[in-house]
Design a protein around this motif. Structure first.
Motif, PDB file in Angstrom:
ATOM      1  N   SER A  35      16.506  45.782  54.367  1.00 45.71           N
ATOM      2  CA  SER A  35      16.766  46.561  53.429  1.00 45.71           C
ATOM      3  C   SER A  35      17.568  46.848  53.235  1.00 45.71           C
ATOM      4  O   SER A  35      18.821  48.189  52.628  1.00 45.71           O
ATOM      5  CB  SER A  35      15.782  47.912  53.723  1.00 45.71           C
ATOM      6  N   HIS A  36      19.064  46.232  54.414  1.00 46.99           N
ATOM      7  CA  HIS A  36      20.376  46.908  54.466  1.00 46.99           C
ATOM      8  C   HIS A  36      20.863  46.413  56.196  1.00 46.99           C
ATOM      9  O   HIS A  36      20.947  46.525  57.072  1.00 46.99           O
ATOM     10  CB  HIS A  36      20.279  48.571  54.796  1.00 46.99           C
ATOM     11  N   ASN A  37      22.832  46.339  55.502  1.00 40.99           N
ATOM     12  CA  ASN A  37      23.079  45.724  56.720  1.00 40.99           C
ATOM     13  C   ASN A  37      24.013  46.142  57.140  1.00 40.99           C
ATOM     14  O   ASN A  37      24.792  46.648  56.899  1.00 40.99           O
ATOM     15  CB  ASN A  37      23.884  44.080  55.888  1.00 40.99           C
ATOM     16  N   MET A  38      23.658  46.895  58.350  1.00 39.62           N
ATOM     17  CA  MET A  38      24.277  47.767  59.135  1.00 39.62           C
ATOM     18  C   MET A  38      25.267  47.259  60.080  1.00 39.62           C
ATOM     19  O   MET A  38      25.448  47.980  61.004  1.00 39.62           O
ATOM     20  CB  MET A  38      23.164  49.003  59.598  1.00 39.62           C
ATOM     21  N   THR A  57      23.189  42.561  46.448  1.00 42.64           N
ATOM     22  CA  THR A  57      22.407  42.502  47.069  1.00 42.64           C
ATOM     23  C   THR A  57      21.122  42.117  46.090  1.00 42.64           C
ATOM     24  O   THR A  57      19.800  41.247  47.264  1.00 42.64           O
ATOM     25  CB  THR A  57      22.125  43.995  47.141  1.00 42.64           C
ATOM     26  N   TRP A  58      21.152  42.518  45.261  1.00 43.04           N
ATOM     27  CA  TRP A  58      19.588  41.886  44.200  1.00 43.04           C
ATOM     28  C   TRP A  58      19.041  40.617  44.163  1.00 43.04           C
ATOM     29  O   TRP A  58      17.637  39.666  44.475  1.00 43.04           O
ATOM     30  CB  TRP A  58      19.805  41.938  42.743  1.00 43.04           C
ATOM     31  N   LYS A  59      20.496  39.416  44.290  1.00 39.36           N
ATOM     32  CA  LYS A  59      20.346  37.701  43.993  1.00 39.36           C
ATOM     33  C   LYS A  59      20.145  37.518  45.453  1.00 39.36           C
ATOM     34  O   LYS A  59      19.428  36.845  45.866  1.00 39.36           O
ATOM     35  CB  LYS A  59      22.290  37.341  43.960  1.00 39.36           C
ATOM     36  N   ARG A 114       8.711  44.095  45.745  1.00 39.67           N
ATOM     37  CA  ARG A 114       9.219  44.345  47.360  1.00 39.67           C
ATOM     38  C   ARG A 114      10.575  44.160  47.324  1.00 39.67           C
ATOM     39  O   ARG A 114      11.483  45.319  48.146  1.00 39.67           O
ATOM     40  CB  ARG A 114       8.699  43.084  48.215  1.00 39.67           C
ATOM     41  N   SER A 115      11.395  43.803  46.205  1.00 37.73           N
ATOM     42  CA  SER A 115      12.958  43.510  46.009  1.00 37.73           C
ATOM     43  C   SER A 115      13.179  45.254  45.726  1.00 37.73           C
ATOM     44  O   SER A 115      14.528  45.330  46.362  1.00 37.73           O
ATOM     45  CB  SER A 115      13.073  42.667  45.290  1.00 37.73           C
ATOM     46  N   PHE A 165      15.627  47.241  47.878  1.00 42.60           N
ATOM     47  CA  PHE A 165      16.984  47.775  46.641  1.00 42.60           C
ATOM     48  C   PHE A 165      16.894  48.946  46.770  1.00 42.60           C
ATOM     49  O   PHE A 165      17.977  49.455  47.242  1.00 42.60           O
ATOM     50  CB  PHE A 165      17.125  47.023  45.771  1.00 42.60           C
ATOM     51  N   SER A 166      15.578  49.844  47.423  1.00 43.03           N
ATOM     52  CA  SER A 166      16.162  51.323  46.786  1.00 43.03           C
ATOM     53  C   SER A 166      16.740  51.930  47.644  1.00 43.03           C
ATOM     54  O   SER A 166      17.209  52.231  47.868  1.00 43.03           O
ATOM     55  CB  SER A 166      14.616  51.769  46.611  1.00 43.03           C
ATOM     56  N   LYS A 167      15.732  51.168  49.278  1.00 38.13           N
ATOM     57  CA  LYS A 167      16.720  51.261  50.346  1.00 38.13           C
ATOM     58  C   LYS A 167      18.080  51.464  51.153  1.00 38.13           C
ATOM     59  O   LYS A 167      18.798  52.191  51.578  1.00 38.13           O
ATOM     60  CB  LYS A 167      15.360  50.644  51.433  1.00 38.13           C
ATOM     61  N   TYR A 168      17.850  50.496  50.075  1.00 39.34           N
ATOM     62  CA  TYR A 168      19.572  49.256  50.226  1.00 39.34           C
ATOM     63  C   TYR A 168      20.617  50.666  49.541  1.00 39.34           C
ATOM     64  O   TYR A 168      21.338  50.982  50.339  1.00 39.34           O
ATOM     65  CB  TYR A 168      19.471  48.835  49.260  1.00 39.34           C
TER      66      TYR A 168
END
Length: 251
Positions: free
Chosen positions: A149-152, A219-221, A233-234, A238-241
């Motif tokens: 959901s996110h690259n931290m 991100t979507w890709k 789920r994507s 994506f919304s969390k991203y």
């Protein structure tokens, strides 16, 4: 006396003459001394190689690989990994800066806890080197599921056991660092965070990270094509991203 493990530092460069000197100096002053620095220049057309050669002439543990063709950061990092001899691999982008205890802090933590991968918090700097954010905190641990959901993980904050990377390669794609961690975490325990600002992460105009529309598309890709995740789920991930990205920029 326990032998300090060798750390292979990989720094890809492309037209980095404005920043690379500060980057390399931040390696030179590390209080941990058993390292090798592999600089891979991706066919720069400025003074990057000339500056790096000033360091290679003075330090035997700094090596410059000058590529004959510009093929992007993924290729440069892959070549650097092939040259690496260390027990650990640390990535350092050519415009970022390490605090002098960055290596020693991560090595001590990883050796004590027998960890595969660690990363740390950081502060942002601008092109002139001025700090423009407070410390950006990181979680205690990150799994593959968390990372979806996110690259931290800022790449210059990372250190990874070379044996855990194995034959894993960087893919030629937007957000190649995120894809690399996803691929690695599929076959490992994930990463552990150190909540100390051991890195100064430079924000540059025109960088991929500053181009929001490109980042959204990448991100979507990644979710749909690289990770083969379904549409619903994507959309959720994506919304969390998006929320995480906006929140990060407010810090």
């Amino acid at each position: 006396m326990k032998l300090e493990p060798l750390v292979s530092i990989i720094t890809p460069c492309y037209n980095s003459s404005d920043f690379v000197r500060a980057t390399l100096n931040s390696v030179i002053v590390q209080d941990y001394k058993n390292w090798e620095l592999i600089v891979v220049d991706d066919k720069s057309n400025d003074d990057t190689c000339k500056i790096v050669e000033e360091f290679t002439s003075r330090y035997r543990n700094i090596k410059l690989i000058s590529l004959l063709k510009n093929e992007g950061v993924s290729n440069a990092r892959n070549i650097g990994m092939l040259e690496a001899r260390g027990k650990y691999i640390a990535f350092l982008d050519s415009d970022d800066v390490w605090m002098e205890n960055k290596l020693s802090r991560q090595i001590a933590y990883m050796e004590e806890q027998l960890l595969t991968m660690t990363f740390c918090s950081y502060k942002r700097i601008n092109e002139e080197g001025a700090v423009i954010s407070r410390q950006i905190p990181v979680p205690f641990s990150v799994s593959y599921k968390n990372l979806l959901s996110h690259n931290m993980i800022i790449f210059s904050t990372s250190m990874t056991l070379r044996s855990a990377i194995g034959d894993l390669k960087f893919k030629k794609a937007g957000h190649e660092d995120w894809i690399f961690w996803l691929d690695l975490f599929k076959k490992s325990e994930g990463g552990h965070g150190i909540n100390e600002p051991l890195v100064l992460y430079r924000i540059r105009s025109g960088s991929v990270s500053s181009n929001k529309l490109k980042a959204i598309g990448y991100t979507w890709k990644i979710l749909r094509e690289n990770e083969k995740i379904g549409v619903l789920r994507s959309m959720y991930l994506f919304s969390k991203y998006v929320v995480a990205t906006v929140w990060k920029r407010l810090k």
